[in-house]
Structure formats: C-alpha cells, structure tokens
Design a protein around this motif. Sequence first.
Motif, PDB file in Angstrom:
ATOM      1  N   GLN A 147       0.830  -1.193   0.000  1.00 56.11           N
ATOM      2  CA  GLN A 147       0.000   0.000   0.000  1.00 56.11           C
ATOM      3  C   GLN A 147       0.870   1.251   0.000  1.00 56.11           C
ATOM      4  OE1 GLN A 147      -2.129   0.989   3.678  1.00 56.11           O
ATOM      5  NE2 GLN A 147      -1.047  -0.673   4.727  1.00 56.11           N
ATOM      6  N   SER A 148       0.300   2.304  -0.545  1.00 51.73           N
ATOM      7  CA  SER A 148       0.943   3.607  -0.524  1.00 51.73           C
ATOM      8  C   SER A 148       0.170   4.501   0.428  1.00 51.73           C
ATOM      9  CB  SER A 148       0.960   4.222  -1.923  1.00 51.73           C
ATOM     10  OG  SER A 148       1.469   5.536  -1.893  1.00 51.73           O
ATOM     11  N   VAL A 149       0.844   4.997   1.451  1.00 50.62           N
ATOM     12  CA  VAL A 149       0.233   5.946   2.382  1.00 50.62           C
ATOM     13  C   VAL A 149       0.670   7.350   1.986  1.00 50.62           C
ATOM     14  CG1 VAL A 149       0.005   4.309   4.263  1.00 50.62           C
ATOM     15  CG2 VAL A 149       2.120   5.591   4.034  1.00 50.62           C
ATOM     16  N   ILE A 150      -0.235   8.313   2.153  1.00 52.07           N
ATOM     17  CA  ILE A 150      -0.036   9.614   1.525  1.00 52.07           C
ATOM     18  C   ILE A 150      -0.152  10.759   2.517  1.00 52.07           C
ATOM     19  CG2 ILE A 150      -0.805  11.128  -0.338  1.00 52.07           C
ATOM     20  CD1 ILE A 150      -2.371   8.694  -1.403  1.00 52.07           C
ATOM     21  N   SER A 151       0.724  11.716   2.359  1.00 53.87           N
ATOM     22  CA  SER A 151       0.556  13.023   2.992  1.00 53.87           C
ATOM     23  C   SER A 151       0.130  14.002   1.901  1.00 53.87           C
ATOM     24  CB  SER A 151       1.870  13.484   3.616  1.00 53.87           C
ATOM     25  OG  SER A 151       1.778  14.836   4.000  1.00 53.87           O
ATOM     26  N   TYR A 152      -0.982  14.679   2.142  1.00 50.35           N
ATOM     27  CA  TYR A 152      -1.479  15.653   1.163  1.00 50.35           C
ATOM     28  C   TYR A 152      -1.193  17.053   1.701  1.00 50.35           C
ATOM     29  CZ  TYR A 152      -4.618  18.069  -2.076  1.00 50.35           C
ATOM     30  OH  TYR A 152      -5.128  18.910  -3.031  1.00 50.35           O
ATOM     31  N   ILE A 153      -0.077  17.604   1.265  1.00 46.28           N
ATOM     32  CA  ILE A 153       0.341  18.917   1.762  1.00 46.28           C
ATOM     33  C   ILE A 153      -0.095  20.003   0.787  1.00 46.28           C
ATOM     34  CG2 ILE A 153       2.279  18.135   3.179  1.00 46.28           C
ATOM     35  CD1 ILE A 153       4.132  18.709   0.807  1.00 46.28           C
ATOM     36  N   GLN A 154      -0.839  20.968   1.290  1.00 45.24           N
ATOM     37  CA  GLN A 154      -1.217  22.141   0.507  1.00 45.24           C
ATOM     38  C   GLN A 154      -0.433  23.342   1.043  1.00 45.24           C
ATOM     39  OE1 GLN A 154      -5.487  22.676  -0.303  1.00 45.24           O
ATOM     40  NE2 GLN A 154      -5.809  20.738   0.762  1.00 45.24           N
ATOM     41  N   LEU A 155       0.599  23.711   0.305  1.00 45.47           N
ATOM     42  CA  LEU A 155       1.473  24.782   0.750  1.00 45.47           C
ATOM     43  C   LEU A 155       0.699  26.093   0.872  1.00 45.47           C
ATOM     44  CD1 LEU A 155       3.381  22.582  -0.594  1.00 45.47           C
ATOM     45  CD2 LEU A 155       5.003  24.452  -0.910  1.00 45.47           C
ATOM     46  N   GLY A 185       0.284  20.492  -3.381  1.00 44.91           N
ATOM     47  CA  GLY A 185      -0.468  21.537  -4.045  1.00 44.91           C
ATOM     48  C   GLY A 185      -0.162  22.849  -3.355  1.00 44.91           C
ATOM     49  N   SER A 186      -0.198  23.933  -4.084  1.00 45.93           N
ATOM     50  CA  SER A 186       0.026  25.245  -3.473  1.00 45.93           C
ATOM     51  C   SER A 186      -1.274  26.031  -3.504  1.00 45.93           C
ATOM     52  CB  SER A 186       1.135  26.011  -4.210  1.00 45.93           C
ATOM     53  OG  SER A 186       0.819  26.148  -5.574  1.00 45.93           O
ATOM     54  N   VAL A 187      -1.499  26.804  -2.442  1.00 45.91           N
ATOM     55  CA  VAL A 187      -2.738  27.558  -2.290  1.00 45.91           C
ATOM     56  C   VAL A 187      -2.473  29.038  -2.528  1.00 45.91           C
ATOM     57  CG1 VAL A 187      -4.560  28.233  -0.672  1.00 45.91           C
ATOM     58  CG2 VAL A 187      -3.712  25.882  -0.692  1.00 45.91           C
ATOM     59  N   ASP A 188      -3.286  29.629  -3.377  1.00 42.10           N
ATOM     60  CA  ASP A 188      -3.262  31.085  -3.532  1.00 42.10           C
ATOM     61  C   ASP A 188      -4.009  31.664  -2.338  1.00 42.10           C
ATOM     62  OD1 ASP A 188      -3.941  33.763  -4.139  1.00 42.10           O
ATOM     63  OD2 ASP A 188      -3.768  33.358  -6.283  1.00 42.10           O
ATOM     64  N   MET A 189      -3.283  32.273  -1.420  1.00 39.57           N
ATOM     65  CA  MET A 189      -3.904  32.728  -0.175  1.00 39.57           C
ATOM     66  C   MET A 189      -4.832  33.926  -0.378  1.00 39.57           C
ATOM     67  SD  MET A 189      -0.978  32.068   2.729  1.00 39.57           S
ATOM     68  CE  MET A 189       0.453  32.645   1.813  1.00 39.57           C
ATOM     69  N   SER A 191      -7.054  34.058  -3.202  1.00 35.94           N
ATOM     70  CA  SER A 191      -8.302  33.482  -3.718  1.00 35.94           C
ATOM     71  C   SER A 191      -8.707  32.217  -2.976  1.00 35.94           C
ATOM     72  CB  SER A 191      -8.131  33.154  -5.205  1.00 35.94           C
ATOM     73  OG  SER A 191      -7.195  32.123  -5.385  1.00 35.94           O
ATOM     74  N   THR A 192      -7.786  31.635  -2.185  1.00 36.55           N
ATOM     75  CA  THR A 192      -7.934  30.353  -1.465  1.00 36.55           C
ATOM     76  C   THR A 192      -8.140  29.176  -2.429  1.00 36.55           C
ATOM     77  OG1 THR A 192     -10.368  30.450  -1.118  1.00 36.55           O
ATOM     78  CG2 THR A 192      -8.944  31.536   0.524  1.00 36.55           C
ATOM     79  N   ARG A 193      -7.700  29.318  -3.654  1.00 39.02           N
ATOM     80  CA  ARG A 193      -7.785  28.220  -4.617  1.00 39.02           C
ATOM     81  C   ARG A 193      -6.494  27.413  -4.597  1.00 39.02           C
ATOM     82  NH1 ARG A 193     -10.492  31.392  -9.805  1.00 39.02           N
ATOM     83  NH2 ARG A 193     -12.565  31.676  -8.883  1.00 39.02           N
ATOM     84  N   THR A 194      -6.626  26.110  -4.802  1.00 43.46           N
ATOM     85  CA  THR A 194      -5.467  25.215  -4.793  1.00 43.46           C
ATOM     86  C   THR A 194      -5.087  24.831  -6.210  1.00 43.46           C
ATOM     87  OG1 THR A 194      -6.104  24.305  -2.662  1.00 43.46           O
ATOM     88  CG2 THR A 194      -4.594  22.998  -3.983  1.00 43.46           C
ATOM     89  N   CYS A 195      -3.790  24.906  -6.499  1.00 46.90           N
ATOM     90  CA  CYS A 195      -3.266  24.369  -7.750  1.00 46.90           C
ATOM     91  C   CYS A 195      -2.888  22.920  -7.466  1.00 46.90           C
ATOM     92  CB  CYS A 195      -2.041  25.172  -8.201  1.00 46.90           C
ATOM     93  SG  CYS A 195      -1.293  24.546  -9.723  1.00 46.90           S
ATOM     94  N   TYR A 196      -3.679  21.994  -7.970  1.00 46.13           N
ATOM     95  CA  TYR A 196      -3.542  20.587  -7.596  1.00 46.13           C
ATOM     96  C   TYR A 196      -2.775  19.820  -8.661  1.00 46.13           C
ATOM     97  CZ  TYR A 196      -4.858  15.705  -6.889  1.00 46.13           C
ATOM     98  OH  TYR A 196      -4.832  14.352  -6.720  1.00 46.13           O
ATOM     99  N   SER A 197      -1.849  18.982  -8.204  1.00 42.94           N
ATOM    100  CA  SER A 197      -1.080  18.141  -9.133  1.00 42.94           C
ATOM    101  C   SER A 197      -0.540  16.954  -8.375  1.00 42.94           C
ATOM    102  CB  SER A 197       0.070  18.935  -9.737  1.00 42.94           C
ATOM    103  OG  SER A 197       0.838  18.105 -10.590  1.00 42.94           O
ATOM    104  N   THR A 198      -0.273  15.845  -9.101  1.00 40.37           N
ATOM    105  CA  THR A 198       0.362  14.681  -8.496  1.00 40.37           C
ATOM    106  C   THR A 198       1.674  14.415  -9.199  1.00 40.37           C
ATOM    107  OG1 THR A 198      -0.848  13.207  -9.983  1.00 40.37           O
ATOM    108  CG2 THR A 198      -1.808  13.583  -7.815  1.00 40.37           C
TER     109      THR A 198
END
Length: 204
Positions: free
Chosen positions: A141-149, A191-195, A197-204
């Motif tokens: 299994q792959s365990v994940i940390s989802y960090i939104q900068l 992902g990085s957050v535009d503080m 607009s509070t929108r996230t630029c999401y990518s894997t």
Amino acid sequence: TNAFVGSGPTNPFFQDFETNERRRSTLADCENCAKIMDALPEFDFLMSLSDPVDCPPELKDLYSLQAMLEYSDKPICSLPTNRYTMEEQGEMIEALYGSLEAFAEKPSIIMLSGETATPLCSEDEIFTDKQFYCAEHNIPQSVISYIQLGSVAPVTLANAIMMAIAENFYLLTMTQLINPGCPDLCSLISGSVDMKSTRTCYST
C-alpha cells in the motif's frame, strides 16, 4: 536513482480526442487508457486516469481495477473507495493469483490506501480501515501526505516536505504495529494555495 512513470487517477473530465468535446469520463476511457499505457514502453505502471460516471458510484473503483487488469499486464496502483471495496479488490487479487500468499511473493498491484488530515492528524475511519486491511493481509500500500502549501502546510517547500515526511512516518508506524514488515510506500501529493483566492493548484 530510478524513476518510474505512470498515469494518474480519477480525472472527472476528458477532452474527447475524436469530437474535441469536454465531457465526463467513462469506464471506456479507463479501458482505453489501460490499453495505451500497456502499449507504450515509456510507461512503467498505470492508474485508472478516469473517474467513470457510467458506473455505480460506490463500485467505480472495482470497475476501474477490472478494466486495468483486463487490458494491461503492467503493475497497477489501485484506489479503493472504502473498506468494503478494499476487501472486494482483495478477492479479485486472490482470484487472479490463487491466494494472497502467492500474490505476496511477487505483487504487481499496490493500493493507494490512506492519507493524513494534514497537519499531523489521521484521516477518517474510512481511510484507516483500508490501511489496516492492507497491513493485515500483507498487500502493498501507498500511504499519503497531502500537503497544501500555504494552507494546511507551511508555505515554504522545505518545511512542507518535512511535515510530509513526519506524516508518512506516522502512517508507517500504524501499519507496522499491525504487521511488522508489511510492504508500505511513503508518498505525498502536493499543491500550493493562492492565499488571496484560497484556490489550490492541484497536481500529483
């Protein structure tokens, strides 16, 4: 260092290459992606790449895994929805290999099983149940940390990665306490957050 290239999961929309229409993804997209990934030597593994709208929502991960198994012989990263479908996917693996013990000798499927509720908290029971099942049955299994900068993680990359490593160690500790030596892959989705607009630029 080895790098392995594969497709991603769960795209809700596709740009149809025949009609140029932007539309909801379907199971046929998952099947076609599996065929393409299997044919191209540049790709080492595959994921569903689609979030099929034409399947029962509670079972779409099972349909996606079946499509990938039918149309490719390459390693698969599957994304079970919950404990129930995780167990169903375990039964599919048993049917394919004869037993989970035989699968463990040379596994070709890894489960994207659980993630943290950043920062430094465990996710809902729906995720930890999947982790526990994989650990108990020795399924990779792959365990994940989802960090939104800039949101739930520090805005600086170095500190965000440090948090992700800490979260991965936390998830790793849980599974290893259940079954020491069970196969785990630590990973992160950033992902990085535009503080403003509070929108996230999401990518894997």
